[in-house]
Scaffold this active site. Structure first.
Site, mmCIF file in Angstrom:
data_model
loop_
_atom_site.group_PDB
_atom_site.id
_atom_site.type_symbol
_atom_site.label_atom_id
_atom_site.label_comp_id
_atom_site.label_asym_id
_atom_site.label_seq_id
_atom_site.Cartn_x
_atom_site.Cartn_y
_atom_site.Cartn_z
ATOM 1 N N GLN A 88 5.997 4.298 1.480
ATOM 2 C CA GLN A 88 7.342 4.286 2.076
ATOM 3 C C GLN A 88 8.747 4.443 2.544
ATOM 4 O O GLN A 88 9.233 5.745 3.790
ATOM 5 C CB GLN A 88 7.572 3.075 3.067
ATOM 6 C CG GLN A 88 6.139 1.907 3.056
ATOM 7 C CD GLN A 88 4.948 2.607 4.715
ATOM 8 O OE1 GLN A 88 6.066 2.845 5.071
ATOM 9 N NE2 GLN A 88 4.099 2.399 5.078
ATOM 10 N N ASP A 117 6.645 3.075 -6.142
ATOM 11 C CA ASP A 117 5.362 3.174 -5.282
ATOM 12 C C ASP A 117 6.448 4.247 -3.982
ATOM 13 O O ASP A 117 7.207 3.058 -3.176
ATOM 14 C CB ASP A 117 4.790 2.313 -4.426
ATOM 15 C CG ASP A 117 4.351 1.684 -2.791
ATOM 16 O OD1 ASP A 117 4.437 2.857 -2.364
ATOM 17 O OD2 ASP A 117 3.343 1.635 -3.214
ATOM 18 N N CYS A 140 -1.618 -5.792 4.650
ATOM 19 C CA CYS A 140 -2.056 -5.185 2.440
ATOM 20 C C CYS A 140 -1.312 -6.037 1.412
ATOM 21 O O CYS A 140 -1.387 -5.334 1.111
ATOM 22 C CB CYS A 140 -2.179 -4.029 2.246
ATOM 23 S SG CYS A 140 -4.049 -2.691 3.147
ATOM 24 N N LYS A 189 0.854 9.303 5.364
ATOM 25 C CA LYS A 189 2.593 8.685 6.145
ATOM 26 C C LYS A 189 3.729 9.588 6.124
ATOM 27 O O LYS A 189 4.544 9.233 6.919
ATOM 28 C CB LYS A 189 2.822 7.312 5.016
ATOM 29 C CG LYS A 189 1.628 6.676 5.446
ATOM 30 C CD LYS A 189 2.011 5.544 4.334
ATOM 31 C CE LYS A 189 0.986 4.739 3.470
ATOM 32 N NZ LYS A 189 0.966 3.441 5.112
ATOM 33 N N HIS A 230 2.527 -4.118 -2.281
ATOM 34 C CA HIS A 230 1.562 -3.765 -0.820
ATOM 35 C C HIS A 230 0.038 -3.595 -2.234
ATOM 36 O O HIS A 230 0.472 -3.967 -3.510
ATOM 37 C CB HIS A 230 1.541 -2.331 -0.374
ATOM 38 C CG HIS A 230 0.186 -1.360 -0.111
ATOM 39 N ND1 HIS A 230 -1.308 -1.388 -0.042
ATOM 40 C CD2 HIS A 230 -0.063 -1.163 1.210
ATOM 41 C CE1 HIS A 230 -1.849 -1.345 0.430
ATOM 42 N NE2 HIS A 230 -1.112 -1.123 1.844
HETATM 43 N N1 PLP Z 1 1.963 1.368 -0.979
HETATM 44 C C1 PLP Z 1 2.281 1.287 0.517
HETATM 45 C C2 PLP Z 1 3.990 0.281 0.111
HETATM 46 C C3 PLP Z 1 1.929 1.559 1.409
HETATM 47 O O1 PLP Z 1 2.800 1.020 2.517
HETATM 48 C C4 PLP Z 1 0.634 1.692 1.059
HETATM 49 C C5 PLP Z 1 0.312 2.355 3.067
HETATM 50 O O2 PLP Z 1 0.586 1.476 4.097
HETATM 51 C C6 PLP Z 1 0.217 2.297 0.196
HETATM 52 C C7 PLP Z 1 0.971 1.946 -0.983
HETATM 53 C C8 PLP Z 1 -1.116 2.436 0.383
HETATM 54 O O3 PLP Z 1 -1.065 3.924 1.002
HETATM 55 P P1 PLP Z 1 -2.273 4.599 1.411
HETATM 56 O O4 PLP Z 1 -3.583 3.715 1.412
HETATM 57 O O5 PLP Z 1 -2.425 6.279 1.599
HETATM 58 O O6 PLP Z 1 -3.002 5.170 -0.751
#
Ligand code: PLP
Length: 410
Positions: A206, A203, A367, A229, A126
């Site tokens: 998910q 990260d 993203c 999430k 992401h």
């Molecule tokens: N990393 C992953 C794999 C994600 O799916 C997301 C959000 O869709 C993020 C990071 C970013 O999360 P946040 O927007 O809650 O900071």
């Protein structure tokens, strides 16, 4: 299967937002990878806090201040227990995954990553776990190395062994892909990196909401995740880190609470985790996240994972019957995220079509533009499930995909 006892309908009624019609059809919410809905228990915990206990934390000696501090710190302990962190002081409250990763890149990264060092990230990150490392690399003169994914949306551990070198100084990788649903071989990656004393950030945006997470078993050095999430409110999340890293990291932001003593020209820092929590924090968000964790733990993360696997297998089976669909990602170990395209139909058009039937899916690059570039597509449609979704919803969704095939006239 253990999930026979799992009854999503038992939980659904806890989610007021799900009980509504969209365009005259019952809402089917399949955009859980973007954000999840909130149970009444979370909404009430936040309302209760504002109605009874609201005060600033760690500052006041009065009763409300003490109560607010206690609730805030209880939430920290709940998060620590949820991911099996050795101590609550290893949990830093942040705005979410994005801020947690930026914190590590700016603080540990700028202090310890030097010119010529290499940072390994995967091609399936992401943007949140890519751009902070790009910014850091540009600033200090480090180089990014990319772990490729294959035609199944999987990372081959052998390619990690190949790109790992004596210059590798840091590894940042997603535990679960928000596009393919792939669960990456992070334990092996961490083990290899540790043989060379290289820290690994996961990260967990998910993975933490959907899989039981044990940071001690994973042995990850950093873990970033978001409350929204996992049934919690927006604007709150956490960074877990091993104590030795938190101790050696300089502050990320300056302000109230993160200091011990201040003179006009210098200051000393508070102990961890407060060193990283400058300013008044998101107190109600932390309390809401604590309530979300209680809710998830009452159900049991193993039960949630198993049920989501059942839903995903069911959906994939039915979707594979529609020959006009291209499904991206085919990992045997995967979460409840399915990205696809329907022939040449633009995902925005398909998403609009489904919305008319009350079905909320995501359409776009998620993203993760480098993934789209590698697949040579502009976007995908994505359906992602959570514990309150049902097979009946999937049946209706698949029926509507078949209707879309007719509507867009193949
Ligand atoms: N990393 C992953 C794999 C994600 O799916 C997301 C959000 O869709 C993020 C990071 C970013 O999360 P946040 O927007 O809650 O900071």
């Amino acid at each position: 299967m253990a999930t026979q006892s799992f009854d999503p309908l038992k939980y659904r009624t806890d989610f007021p937002v799900l009980d509504q019609q969209v365009h005259g059809k019952p809402l089917i919410y399949f955009d859980n990878a973007a954000t999840t809905q909130k149970p009444r228990q979370v909404i009430q915990a936040i309302a209760h806090y504002y109605e009874n206990d609201n005060a600033n934390v760690h500052r006041a000696i009065h009763t409300l201040g003490e109560r607010a501090t206690m609730l805030y710190e209880e939430a920290r302990q709940k998060i620590a227990d949820f991911i099996n962190a050795p101590a609550a002081r290893q949990i830093v409250f942040t705005r979410g995954t994005t801020e947690s990763i930026n914190l590590v890149a700016a603080s540990w990264g700028e202090a310890f990553i030097k010119e010529g060092d290499e940072i390994i990230v995967s091609e399936m990150e992401h943007h949140s776990n890519l751009i902070p490392w790009q910014l850091l690399a540009q600033k200090v003169g480090a180089k990014l190395r990319f772990l490729p994914f294959d035609e199944n949306g999987m990372i081959d551990f052998k390619s990690f062994e190949k790109i790992f070198s004596e210059r590798t100084r840091f590894v940042a990788i997603t535990n679960m892909s928000n596009v393919f649903g792939t669960i990456n071989p992070v334990k092996k990656i961490i083990a290899l990196a540790h043989e060379h004393d290289v820290p690994v950030l996961l990260d967990g945006a998910q993975s933490v909401p959907h899989l039981p997470t044990d940071v001690q078993q994973l042995d990850c050095d950093f873990l970033a995740f978001s409350g929204h999430k996992m049934l919690g409110p927006t604007g709150i999340g956490a960074l877990y880190a091993k104590e030795k890293y938190l101790q050696e990291m300089p502050p990320y932001q300056g302000g109230g609470e993160m200091i011990q003593s201040v003179w006009l020209d210098r200051a000393t820092w508070n102990e961890i985790p407060y060193k990283f929590e400058a300013g008044t924090p998101n107190i109600s968000g932390a309390i809401g996240l604590g309530a979300a964790i209680d809710y998830l733990q009452n159900i049991g993360m193993e039960n949630i994972t198993l049920y989501e696997q059942e839903l995903t297998t069911y959906a994939l089976q039915k979707m594979h019957e529609i020959e006009e669909l291209t499904i991206y990602g085919n990992a045997p170990e995967r979460g409840a995220v399915i990205s696809f395209n329907l022939g040449e139909v633009h995902p925005h058009d398909l998403s609009h079509f489904l919305d008319q039937q009350g079905i909320a899916v995501r359409a776009g690059h998620h993203c993760a533009q480098p993934i789209m570039r590698k697949l040579n597509i502009a976007a995908t449609t994505r359906a992602s499930f959570y514990l309150y979704n049902t097979k009946q919803e999937i049946d209706f969704f698949v029926e509507q995909l078949k209707e879309a095939v007719k509507f867009f006239s193949f």
